[in-house]
Design a protein around this motif. Structure first.
Motif, PDB file in Angstrom:
ATOM      1  N   LEU A 175      55.282 -22.017  33.475  1.00  0.00           N
ATOM      2  CA  LEU A 175      55.503 -23.392  33.015  1.00  0.00           C
ATOM      3  C   LEU A 175      56.746 -23.569  32.168  1.00  0.00           C
ATOM      4  O   LEU A 175      57.279 -24.676  32.080  1.00  0.00           O
ATOM      5  N   GLY A 176      57.183 -22.492  31.528  1.00  0.00           N
ATOM      6  CA  GLY A 176      58.254 -22.620  30.533  1.00  0.00           C
ATOM      7  C   GLY A 176      57.637 -22.831  29.161  1.00  0.00           C
ATOM      8  O   GLY A 176      56.545 -23.400  29.042  1.00  0.00           O
TER       9      GLY A 176
ATOM     10  N   ASP B  51      58.422 -24.746  26.537  1.00  0.00           N
ATOM     11  CA  ASP B  51      58.229 -26.108  26.031  1.00  0.00           C
ATOM     12  C   ASP B  51      57.012 -26.777  26.664  1.00  0.00           C
ATOM     13  O   ASP B  51      56.245 -27.474  25.990  1.00  0.00           O
ATOM     14  N   CYS B  52      56.821 -26.559  27.962  1.00  0.00           N
ATOM     15  CA  CYS B  52      55.666 -27.159  28.643  1.00  0.00           C
ATOM     16  C   CYS B  52      54.372 -26.565  28.088  1.00  0.00           C
ATOM     17  O   CYS B  52      53.411 -27.297  27.820  1.00  0.00           O
TER      18      CYS B  52
ATOM     19  N   VAL C   4      53.551 -28.030  24.781  1.00  0.00           N
ATOM     20  CA  VAL C   4      52.970 -29.365  24.906  1.00  0.00           C
ATOM     21  C   VAL C   4      51.473 -29.248  25.217  1.00  0.00           C
ATOM     22  O   VAL C   4      50.646 -29.957  24.645  1.00  0.00           O
TER      23      VAL C   4
END
Lengths: 469, 469
Positions: B441-442, B444-445, B448
């Protein structure tokens, strides 16, 4: 959930200079004309001007503008095509209208996987004309030539949803800029598999979030093969009941109908006048069948039997593409046709949706209210989904008329809720239905949504004053 | 995202007494046998015992138990049928396993609207046998007789998803108990319209959240008419490539196929042995067609041509229901069949999903790795979705073997991600794939998602140690 933003006092000349540094002088406008154009959508809602309009040319622009607004507590309103109907892009608290319509790249078409990636400014018609030679198309069709990322943002649907689903079912992944400028892909960078169970479904949290959680800058969406055979038909009924009963029975028979649209006699009258048709002025269904040649023949035959059983007559078939396109183009201009019934008026659209078994009751009760109030209320419905609208032409200078319409719209919402339905099937809450949301969802559910909002946007800069009161 | 829960020290005898006051003495168990049974699912993951097992009989029970756990910072793990494959119900930090399997009411069936409301303990087979006389069915079918609310929680799918979608596309509304005991309906109380744009899509946020955001106590799900005609077939291919190419071509032709399952020669061998079939031991496709009689005939004809063009042979048709049921029952027992290849073993299942155009590459690369490692790795796939599994039988007492399998599974996930796919198409992250989520997802994702988790469950009591590391 009052916004902590106070006013547009934060948009100082220094702030405007910072914006210009990011996107270039030519991409920032503070002229009255540009602000006016970005201060309203296609609805009756009162215009609210942004302090500045910024034209983003890249995700990087969007990210930097978001960060700047977040750092300064300035409201940020994503602007796609401005074709909404609940005031979703009106700048109710001023701030920056971030116009992403110039990011128009179709990034990738993966024909063999039936998907494509588009930037925020690509409209549904842009995409479909680009796809023309591939044998593929994107079916979700709200009527207006809306931007696809805007359609994600409002969870748009329209005439084809009964067969192909709404945006909820057709988005695989979204690139989103968060309020603080971070850029994420909701399902991971460039992922475009049909299924995933990896973490929370942020994709469908952003679909329908109306710009309040972030700015959608790219969408990976599903495509479909253009059907081998497409046949459209219009059929007229002696009564509303006959048309609605036909709808319910067609669905209950499991016919995979592609479009199933209701127009009452007032809407047909508007349709005839605006689009130069000469249809019988009576409650009518517009149908469309997609499939193989023999499959469509079979669907048509079953549908014809049902139609006849409910008193339908004057079947008009449109098999050649030109005739079909003329018919659906006119159907999609129905909002403008209804508005044209009263020159100078603006459209006020209701948007309830109920389980199909409750359609006859709510349609008949709604028509009764319109009649009693002595209003012009053409009714148009994606009845295959249980979703329908009354497109009232409203004279802004006649507050009494507006009040009467608002009263009917409100009552229709209450009836829909009472019948296990919703106050908005596809237009969203925007500014128009904020007062109904708690009634529909319950206080605890609404509180949870507010908590989600704060998790994404703690400074409440993203499209403030929308969805929540 | 380390949990703030320290251990099960908080489950004191006083706490157990409080539980008993809520649900009654007979509905709380602290016996080793019961804790063991609730400490693992059907996978190889190491058992982790809860401190207590609570059998809820009502939403009120669930609400009060959640509040008690939240007030005391005690981990709370929702338990449906225990048929998961990524350790989603294992009590990795102790706490209370809340078994909702005894809430088995089918609350409402709205046949005319094609929906029904079920409590958390209703399984997919319960529902379908209840529906038998209505002409309706619920098609999502992960193989195991899982509870429908558990299937919501893990975003289950399985063999029919290529035609009918996963749980994501089939849930209209959920009743959910939040960590602090509040009870909400994600789309408003009892709403069951097909479309809504009213607020955030919390329904699809809970689908696939693996018990980390709340406890699903009721689901309103879509139903479908049982097709007029159903035909199944098995066909064998000389090579994996032929079977996979057939899959891709069938989908690209737009055939609305209902099931499209791949079994490699190792899986067919396991299938023959476990379910007493005598199929040719070669890469095979199991197909099923749903529709009207003439529609199915047309689908079958096109599919046959494609199959033959790819070297497929020995078509075996199953048209009568008994034969068909025997075939699919056996197909659904394939996990057990594969495990039975090595008596005493447990199943280790991979679960990657890619865009279908990348299926040939990842399948062939995966088989190559299995061969090189000299492992038994039967491959079974919902290839119509681009999703497939290797069901390794794993000997828990052989850490070297387990390491080799884990290594291949990890590499398959990396290949899937590289090919725009996911590390999990349907089993979820659970405890097994937490280390892969950030890569997919990365950062930052993922951050979140953690913020969303905290918005729902600030004390982090809901199924801690799952999804997030």
């Amino acid at each position: 959930m009052e916004s902590s933003q106070t006013s547009s006092a934060k948009v100082t000349s220094g702030f405007i200079e910072e914006l210009k540094k990011i996107v270039g002088n030519g991409n920032v406008s503070t002229t009255s004309a540009m602000r006016e154009q970005h201060g309203h959508d296609e609805s009756y809602h009162v215009t609210s001007l942004p302090d500045a309009v910024v034209f983003a040319q890249s995700v990087d622009h969007v990210s930097k503008v978001a960060k700047l607004c977040n750092d300064n507590g300035v409201p940020l309103i994503p602007f796609g095509s401005g074709t909404g109907l609940e005031g979703g892009i009106n700048a109710t608290l001023g701030g920056v209208s971030l116009d992403v319509s110039q990011m128009t790249k179709i990034v990738a078409v993966n024909a063999e996987d039936f998907d494509c990636t588009v930037e925020s400014g690509v409209t549904r018609m842009n995409l479909n004309s680009f796809l023309r030679d591939t044998g593929l198309w994107f079916p979700v069709d709200p009527g207006a030539d809306a931007s696809l990322c805007g359609m994600c943002s409002t969870s748009a649907s329209g005439t084809n949803a009964v067969r192909y689903g709404t945006m909820r079912e057709n988005v695989l992944n979204l690139e989103v800029v968060l309020a603080d400028g971070r850029v994420i892909w909701t399902a991971g960078p460039n992922k475009r598999c049909r299924k995933t169970s990896a973490g929370y479904n942020l994709t469908n949290l952003f679909v329908g979030s109306e710009g309040t959680l972030g700015i959608i800058t790219k969408a990976i969406i599903k495509l479909y093969g253009i059907p081998e055979s497409i046949v459209s038909a219009v059929v007229h009924f002696p009564s509303v009941q006959g048309a609605v009963d036909t709808t319910v029975q067609i669905l209950q028979c499991g016919i995979p109908i592609a479009r199933l649209e209701f127009l009452d006699e007032v809407a047909i009258d508007a349709f005839n006048k605006f689009s130069k048709f000469n249809m019988k002025v009576s409650p009518s269904l517009f149908l469309e069948f997609h499939g193989s040649s023999s499959g469509v023949k079979e669907q048509v035959q079953i549908a014809e039997d049902i139609v006849k059983g409910n008193g339908g007559e004057d079947f008009k078939w449109a098999t050649d593409p030109e005739e079909r396109n003329r018919l659906w183009k006119a159907r999609h201009e129905i909002l403008y046709a209804c508005t044209a019934l009263c020159p100078g008026s603006k459209p006020y659209s209701t948007d309830v949706c109920v389980p199909i078994s409750h359609l006859p009751e709510i349609i008949l009760r709604s028509k009764e209210m319109v009649k009693e109030a002595n209003l012009i209320g053409p009714m148009v419905g994606h009845v295959g989904d249980g979703n329908f609208h009354i497109f009232f032409p409203v004279d802004e200078k006649n507050p009494k008329e507006l009040d009467a319409i608002k009263d009917i719209s409100h009552k229709m919402c209450l009836i829909a809720m009472e019948l296990s339905g919703t106050c908005t099937g596809e237009h969203g809450i925007g500014i128009g239905k904020r007062d109904l949301l708690e009634k529909e969802l319950g206080k605890d559910c609404l509180d949870v949504m507010k908590d989600v909002k704060l998790a994404f946007d703690p400074k409440m800069i993203m499209n403030p004053g929308k969805v929540f009161l």
